[in-house]
Design a protein around this motif. Structure first.
Motif, mmCIF file in Angstrom:
data_model
loop_
_atom_site.group_PDB
_atom_site.id
_atom_site.type_symbol
_atom_site.label_atom_id
_atom_site.label_comp_id
_atom_site.label_asym_id
_atom_site.label_seq_id
_atom_site.Cartn_x
_atom_site.Cartn_y
_atom_site.Cartn_z
ATOM 1 N N GLY A 192 0.807 -1.211 0.000
ATOM 2 C CA GLY A 192 0.000 0.000 0.000
ATOM 3 C C GLY A 192 0.841 1.263 0.000
ATOM 4 N N ARG A 193 1.857 1.297 0.842
ATOM 5 C CA ARG A 193 2.719 2.486 0.912
ATOM 6 C C ARG A 193 3.500 2.681 -0.393
ATOM 7 N NH1 ARG A 193 -0.413 2.962 4.188
ATOM 8 N NH2 ARG A 193 -0.152 3.206 6.403
ATOM 9 N N ALA A 194 3.972 1.598 -0.973
ATOM 10 C CA ALA A 194 4.688 1.707 -2.252
ATOM 11 C C ALA A 194 3.782 2.320 -3.308
ATOM 12 C CB ALA A 194 5.198 0.336 -2.696
ATOM 13 N N ALA A 195 2.549 1.839 -3.394
ATOM 14 C CA ALA A 195 1.610 2.364 -4.388
ATOM 15 C C ALA A 195 1.329 3.847 -4.147
ATOM 16 C CB ALA A 195 0.315 1.566 -4.367
ATOM 17 N N GLU A 196 1.140 4.232 -2.897
ATOM 18 C CA GLU A 196 0.899 5.649 -2.583
ATOM 19 C C GLU A 196 2.074 6.509 -3.044
ATOM 20 O OE1 GLU A 196 0.167 5.584 1.616
ATOM 21 O OE2 GLU A 196 -1.709 4.484 1.364
ATOM 22 N N HIS A 197 3.287 6.055 -2.778
ATOM 23 C CA HIS A 197 4.464 6.822 -3.180
ATOM 24 C C HIS A 197 4.616 6.866 -4.704
ATOM 25 C CE1 HIS A 197 6.064 7.927 0.711
ATOM 26 N NE2 HIS A 197 5.666 6.739 1.136
ATOM 27 N N TYR A 198 4.285 5.777 -5.384
ATOM 28 C CA TYR A 198 4.308 5.793 -6.847
ATOM 29 C C TYR A 198 3.303 6.810 -7.393
ATOM 30 C CZ TYR A 198 7.399 1.824 -7.896
ATOM 31 O OH TYR A 198 8.472 0.992 -8.050
ATOM 32 N N VAL A 199 2.110 6.857 -6.801
ATOM 33 C CA VAL A 199 1.097 7.820 -7.250
ATOM 34 C C VAL A 199 1.592 9.247 -7.033
ATOM 35 C CG1 VAL A 199 -1.223 8.726 -6.775
ATOM 36 C CG2 VAL A 199 -0.866 6.257 -7.041
ATOM 37 N N VAL A 200 2.151 9.535 -5.865
ATOM 38 C CA VAL A 200 2.689 10.872 -5.594
ATOM 39 C C VAL A 200 3.789 11.208 -6.594
ATOM 40 C CG1 VAL A 200 4.044 12.231 -3.937
ATOM 41 C CG2 VAL A 200 2.024 10.977 -3.175
ATOM 42 N N ARG A 242 5.766 14.006 -11.424
ATOM 43 C CA ARG A 242 6.378 13.849 -12.742
ATOM 44 C C ARG A 242 5.570 14.558 -13.829
ATOM 45 N NH1 ARG A 242 6.663 10.941 -17.307
ATOM 46 N NH2 ARG A 242 4.742 9.801 -16.993
ATOM 47 N N ARG A 243 4.266 14.617 -13.632
ATOM 48 C CA ARG A 243 3.380 15.236 -14.613
ATOM 49 C C ARG A 243 3.163 16.725 -14.366
ATOM 50 N NH1 ARG A 243 0.242 11.610 -17.652
ATOM 51 N NH2 ARG A 243 0.874 9.459 -17.284
ATOM 52 N N GLY A 244 3.744 17.267 -13.301
ATOM 53 C CA GLY A 244 3.669 18.707 -13.063
ATOM 54 C C GLY A 244 2.747 19.151 -11.952
ATOM 55 N N GLY A 245 2.147 18.212 -11.244
ATOM 56 C CA GLY A 245 1.307 18.559 -10.099
ATOM 57 C C GLY A 245 2.112 18.471 -8.809
ATOM 58 N N TYR A 246 1.439 18.684 -7.712
ATOM 59 C CA TYR A 246 2.049 18.583 -6.384
ATOM 60 C C TYR A 246 1.211 17.637 -5.550
ATOM 61 C CZ TYR A 246 4.930 22.454 -7.771
ATOM 62 O OH TYR A 246 5.843 23.230 -8.431
ATOM 63 N N ALA A 247 1.857 16.802 -4.718
ATOM 64 C CA ALA A 247 1.114 15.813 -3.951
ATOM 65 C C ALA A 247 1.874 15.405 -2.698
ATOM 66 C CB ALA A 247 0.851 14.577 -4.817
ATOM 67 N N ALA A 248 1.117 14.903 -1.730
ATOM 68 C CA ALA A 248 1.693 14.384 -0.491
ATOM 69 C C ALA A 248 0.892 13.172 -0.035
ATOM 70 C CB ALA A 248 1.676 15.454 0.599
ATOM 71 N N CYS A 249 1.602 12.187 0.525
ATOM 72 C CA CYS A 249 0.968 10.988 1.094
ATOM 73 C C CYS A 249 0.514 11.269 2.523
ATOM 74 C CB CYS A 249 1.967 9.834 1.168
ATOM 75 S SG CYS A 249 2.421 9.108 -0.384
ATOM 76 N N PHE A 250 -0.540 10.571 2.919
ATOM 77 C CA PHE A 250 -0.993 10.652 4.293
ATOM 78 C C PHE A 250 -0.785 9.353 5.044
ATOM 79 C CE2 PHE A 250 -2.784 14.459 2.712
ATOM 80 C CZ PHE A 250 -2.663 15.317 3.789
ATOM 81 N N ILE A 266 -8.557 8.879 2.474
ATOM 82 C CA ILE A 266 -7.673 9.763 1.716
ATOM 83 C C ILE A 266 -6.245 9.275 1.911
ATOM 84 C CG2 ILE A 266 -6.761 12.101 1.412
ATOM 85 C CD1 ILE A 266 -9.426 13.163 2.506
ATOM 86 N N ASP A 267 -5.616 8.876 0.818
ATOM 87 C CA ASP A 267 -4.220 8.451 0.879
ATOM 88 C C ASP A 267 -3.277 9.522 0.365
ATOM 89 O OD1 ASP A 267 -4.743 5.832 1.886
ATOM 90 O OD2 ASP A 267 -5.462 5.290 -0.104
ATOM 91 N N VAL A 268 -3.758 10.326 -0.584
ATOM 92 C CA VAL A 268 -2.929 11.353 -1.219
ATOM 93 C C VAL A 268 -3.770 12.615 -1.376
ATOM 94 C CG1 VAL A 268 -1.716 11.993 -3.353
ATOM 95 C CG2 VAL A 268 -1.529 9.658 -2.466
ATOM 96 N N MET A 269 -3.162 13.746 -1.088
ATOM 97 C CA MET A 269 -3.760 15.034 -1.438
ATOM 98 C C MET A 269 -2.869 15.649 -2.498
ATOM 99 S SD MET A 269 -5.382 16.648 1.995
ATOM 100 C CE MET A 269 -6.393 17.765 1.066
ATOM 101 N N ALA A 270 -3.492 16.297 -3.486
ATOM 102 C CA ALA A 270 -2.721 16.857 -4.591
ATOM 103 C C ALA A 270 -3.350 18.168 -5.048
ATOM 104 C CB ALA A 270 -2.682 15.861 -5.749
ATOM 105 N N SER A 271 -2.531 18.956 -5.742
ATOM 106 C CA SER A 271 -3.032 20.218 -6.283
ATOM 107 C C SER A 271 -2.237 20.608 -7.514
ATOM 108 C CB SER A 271 -2.946 21.336 -5.240
ATOM 109 O OG SER A 271 -1.614 21.775 -5.085
ATOM 110 N N ASN A 272 -2.737 21.631 -8.181
ATOM 111 C CA ASN A 272 -1.975 22.214 -9.273
ATOM 112 C C ASN A 272 -0.944 23.178 -8.678
ATOM 113 O OD1 ASN A 272 -3.713 24.279 -8.499
ATOM 114 N ND2 ASN A 272 -4.625 24.549 -10.515
ATOM 115 N N ALA A 273 -0.119 23.764 -9.529
ATOM 116 C CA ALA A 273 1.014 24.570 -9.054
ATOM 117 C C ALA A 273 0.576 25.776 -8.235
ATOM 118 C CB ALA A 273 1.875 25.020 -10.238
#
Length: 157
Positions: free
Chosen positions: A10-18, A23-31, A38-45
């Motif tokens: 589970g943690r590996a998958a969360e980190h891969y998603v972040v 890599r695609r230009g967004g911002y994200a953090a694991c919880f 909620i495993d990840v929160m993300a936003s635009n720049a």
């Protein structure tokens, strides 16, 4: 294939998603299990759009695992209104495979699949009537492979 605990998978998958979001230009953090659903929160720049992501992973098995409690009848949300997503990750290949979908879709899908199963079996699970377990196979989500643009947080190409 190394033997990993469910927590490691589970943690590996969360980190891969972040990492993929970055890599695609967004911002994200694991919880890391600290926020329910909620495993990840993300936003635009510029943080004008923020989203949440539920991550499900598979490594050794054939299906992703969840609960019928995650299912509920849902209507499609209008473009731009969706802020909650699921990313199911297949960690078995050399590089992860990502299936990115709106939460409303997967919740409705879980509900519909489970309701159809119960209808075929007289309203009760056959072997384990009290079970809340639900599995999701790849065929159900293959239309969502690499649909990262749905998140709406990446700069224009």
């Amino acid at each position: 294939m190394a033997k990993l605990s469910p927590t490691q998978v589970g943690r590996a998958a969360e980190h891969y998603v972040v990492a993929e979001i970055h890599r695609r230009g967004g911002y994200a953090a694991c919880f890391g299990g600290n926020m329910p659903a909620i495993d990840v929160m993300a936003s635009n720049a510029d943080q004008s759009r923020s989203i949440t992501v539920q991550v499900k992973a598979k490594y050794g098995g054939r299906d992703w695992q969840t609960s019928i409690r995650r299912g509920q009848p849902r209507e499609p949300e209008a473009d731009g209104e969706t802020i909650r997503y699921w990313v199911v990750v297949d960690l078995r290949p050399d590089a992860p495979l990502y299936y990115v979908m709106p939460e409303w879709w997967i919740q409705n899908n879980i509900h519909e699949i489970h309701a159809a199963y119960l209808a075929q079996h007289g309203g009760t699970r056959v072997r384990t009537p009290d079970s809340i377990h639900h599995s999701i196979n790849t065929a159900r989500v293959e239309q969502w492979i690499d649909q990262w643009e749905l998140l709406g947080i990446f700069p224009p190409s």
